[in-house]
Design an enzyme around this catalytic site. Structure first.
Site, PDB file in Angstrom:
ATOM      1  N   HIS A 113       0.852  -1.197   0.000  1.00  0.00           N
ATOM      2  CA  HIS A 113       0.000   0.000   0.000  1.00  0.00           C
ATOM      3  C   HIS A 113       0.881   1.237   0.000  1.00  0.00           C
ATOM      4  O   HIS A 113       2.093   1.151   0.155  1.00  0.00           O
ATOM      5  CB  HIS A 113      -0.998  -0.019   1.153  1.00  0.00           C
ATOM      6  CG  HIS A 113      -0.409   0.098   2.528  1.00  0.00           C
ATOM      7  ND1 HIS A 113       0.403  -0.862   3.087  1.00  0.00           N
ATOM      8  CD2 HIS A 113      -0.526   1.071   3.464  1.00  0.00           C
ATOM      9  CE1 HIS A 113       0.752  -0.489   4.309  1.00  0.00           C
ATOM     10  NE2 HIS A 113       0.211   0.686   4.557  1.00  0.00           N
ATOM     11  N   HIS A 124       1.442   3.925   1.844  1.00  0.00           N
ATOM     12  CA  HIS A 124       1.972   4.713   2.962  1.00  0.00           C
ATOM     13  C   HIS A 124       3.499   4.786   2.915  1.00  0.00           C
ATOM     14  O   HIS A 124       4.183   3.827   2.555  1.00  0.00           O
ATOM     15  CB  HIS A 124       1.508   4.125   4.295  1.00  0.00           C
ATOM     16  CG  HIS A 124       0.066   4.418   4.590  1.00  0.00           C
ATOM     17  ND1 HIS A 124      -0.691   3.672   5.446  1.00  0.00           N
ATOM     18  CD2 HIS A 124      -0.738   5.408   4.123  1.00  0.00           C
ATOM     19  CE1 HIS A 124      -1.923   4.175   5.504  1.00  0.00           C
ATOM     20  NE2 HIS A 124      -1.975   5.224   4.702  1.00  0.00           N
ATOM     21  N   ASP A 164       5.807   4.726   5.072  1.00  0.00           N
ATOM     22  CA  ASP A 164       6.639   3.767   5.820  1.00  0.00           C
ATOM     23  C   ASP A 164       6.709   2.401   5.123  1.00  0.00           C
ATOM     24  O   ASP A 164       7.374   1.494   5.615  1.00  0.00           O
ATOM     25  CB  ASP A 164       6.156   3.627   7.278  1.00  0.00           C
ATOM     26  CG  ASP A 164       4.745   3.078   7.404  1.00  0.00           C
ATOM     27  OD1 ASP A 164       3.847   3.554   6.682  1.00  0.00           O
ATOM     28  OD2 ASP A 164       4.539   2.164   8.232  1.00  0.00           O
ATOM     29  N   HIS A 165       6.043   2.282   3.961  1.00  0.00           N
ATOM     30  CA  HIS A 165       6.092   1.039   3.179  1.00  0.00           C
ATOM     31  C   HIS A 165       6.701   1.238   1.789  1.00  0.00           C
ATOM     32  O   HIS A 165       7.141   0.270   1.179  1.00  0.00           O
ATOM     33  CB  HIS A 165       4.694   0.433   3.061  1.00  0.00           C
ATOM     34  CG  HIS A 165       4.122   0.051   4.398  1.00  0.00           C
ATOM     35  ND1 HIS A 165       4.020  -1.242   4.835  1.00  0.00           N
ATOM     36  CD2 HIS A 165       3.691   0.834   5.428  1.00  0.00           C
ATOM     37  CE1 HIS A 165       3.536  -1.251   6.079  1.00  0.00           C
ATOM     38  NE2 HIS A 165       3.328  -0.009   6.448  1.00  0.00           N
ATOM     39  N   HIS A 222      -7.622  -0.617   5.376  1.00  0.00           N
ATOM     40  CA  HIS A 222      -6.600   0.297   5.900  1.00  0.00           C
ATOM     41  C   HIS A 222      -6.387   1.436   4.900  1.00  0.00           C
ATOM     42  O   HIS A 222      -6.378   2.617   5.264  1.00  0.00           O
ATOM     43  CB  HIS A 222      -5.315  -0.490   6.133  1.00  0.00           C
ATOM     44  CG  HIS A 222      -4.144   0.321   6.605  1.00  0.00           C
ATOM     45  ND1 HIS A 222      -4.111   0.929   7.837  1.00  0.00           N
ATOM     46  CD2 HIS A 222      -2.960   0.617   6.011  1.00  0.00           C
ATOM     47  CE1 HIS A 222      -2.951   1.570   7.975  1.00  0.00           C
ATOM     48  NE2 HIS A 222      -2.246   1.401   6.885  1.00  0.00           N
ATOM     49  N   ASP A 236      -0.409  -3.657   6.249  1.00  0.00           N
ATOM     50  CA  ASP A 236      -1.046  -3.125   7.455  1.00  0.00           C
ATOM     51  C   ASP A 236      -2.528  -3.485   7.530  1.00  0.00           C
ATOM     52  O   ASP A 236      -3.316  -2.762   8.157  1.00  0.00           O
ATOM     53  CB  ASP A 236      -0.915  -1.594   7.499  1.00  0.00           C
ATOM     54  CG  ASP A 236       0.509  -1.140   7.773  1.00  0.00           C
ATOM     55  OD1 ASP A 236       1.389  -1.997   7.997  1.00  0.00           O
ATOM     56  OD2 ASP A 236       0.735   0.089   7.757  1.00  0.00           O
ATOM     57  N   HIS A 295       4.278  -4.519  10.750  1.00  0.00           N
ATOM     58  CA  HIS A 295       4.738  -3.885  11.991  1.00  0.00           C
ATOM     59  C   HIS A 295       4.821  -4.892  13.130  1.00  0.00           C
ATOM     60  O   HIS A 295       4.071  -5.876  13.154  1.00  0.00           O
ATOM     61  CB  HIS A 295       3.773  -2.768  12.425  1.00  0.00           C
ATOM     62  CG  HIS A 295       3.762  -1.586  11.520  1.00  0.00           C
ATOM     63  ND1 HIS A 295       4.531  -0.475  11.741  1.00  0.00           N
ATOM     64  CD2 HIS A 295       3.060  -1.347  10.386  1.00  0.00           C
ATOM     65  CE1 HIS A 295       4.305   0.425  10.774  1.00  0.00           C
ATOM     66  NE2 HIS A 295       3.407  -0.079   9.936  1.00  0.00           N
TER      67      HIS A 295
END
Ligand code: FE
Ligand code: ZN
Length: 256
Positions: A55, A57, A59-60, A113, A130, A168
């Site tokens: 996805h 985001h 942090d990915h 999400h 996530d 995570h």
């Protein structure tokens, strides 16, 4: 079966960038940061051959661009223009082969999400970003409880032995919440003991398995009497359908 091995590379506070390895070849799932990936590849003398994104985001996907400066490789990801570096845009039921791994992944669309979130499934492994966490699920940033319920149900339908690699390290805090959402579930205390022991040694609690998630994760258990009762009590009204129960425990968890 294949001879692929999977290793975690840590990023930020609690992200895992999963590295698939076969021989000298590597592929990474959700490289939010390029630096730890490049360090790992150098230390292990590996060549990066593909990037997979679940996805959009940061942090990915935040490491995509820098990794692409070092390696001319395909980036597999969702149909979402918010990840401009994706070269192979994937939809539900698409399959693609990682040539160096002689290995095929299939794609699951699992919105909730985010609206375009996907998962990669193959060889008994699930990379679910996530959406599904060990004993929990992602926040509903762009989706509804209905969408999340449908997505989690798709994942729950995979074989029990499927190894679950999520994005995570949230397991212990998720178990703490799950003990409130389903106090009578004996799996939670067991899991808390094993997960606490792993974290005490600074080891990942992942992967979990689909079987373990079905036994303990309240977000996959919204049809169970104990979860329904706790959700109803928290909501202050009787909830009867699993979607409302999921919505209620997700809200509850947001402020837990
Ligand atoms: Fe994340
Ligand atoms: Zn996310």
């Amino acid at each position: 079966m294949n001879d692929i091995r999977v290793f975690p590379v840590r990023a930020f506070h609690d992200n895992y960038i999963w590295v698939l390895r076969r021989g000298d070849n590597a592929a990474v799932v959700d490289p939010g940061d390029a630096r730890p990936v490049l360090d790992y590849l150098r230390a292990e003398k590996l060549k990066l051959t593909a990037i997979l994104n679940t996805h959009h985001h940061a942090d990915h996907v935040g490491g995509n661009a820098e990794l692409l400066q070092h390696y001319k490789i395909p980036v597999y990801g969702p149909c979402d223009e918010r990840i401009p570096t994706v070269s192979q845009r994937l939809r539900a039921s698409d399959r693609f082969t990682l040539a160096e791994f002689e290995f095929e992944f299939s794609v699951l669309e699992i919105p909730g999400h985010t609206r375009s979130h996907i998962a990669f499934y193959g060889g008994g492994m699930l990379f679910c970003g996530d959406t599904l966490f060990a004993c929990g699920c992602g926040r509903l940033f762009e989706g509804t409880p209905q969408q999340m319920h449908t997505s989690l149900s798709k994942l729950a339908a995979l074989p029990d032995a499927t190894r679950v690699y999520c994005g995570h390290e949230y397991t212990l805090s998720n178990i703490r919440f799950a003990k409130a959402a389903e106090a009578a579930n004996p799996e939670l205390a067991k899991w808390e003991r094993t997960a606490s022991a792993l974290r005490a040694r600074d080891e990942p609690t992942l992967p979990s398995t689909i079987g373990q998630e079905k036994a303990a994760n309240p977000f996959l258990r919204c049809d169970q009497p104990g979860v329904i009762a706790a959700a109803s009590q928290h909501a202050g009204k009787p909830l009867t359908d699993p979607v409302s129960v999921l919505g209620a425990i997700r809200d509850w968890k947001n402020n837990f």
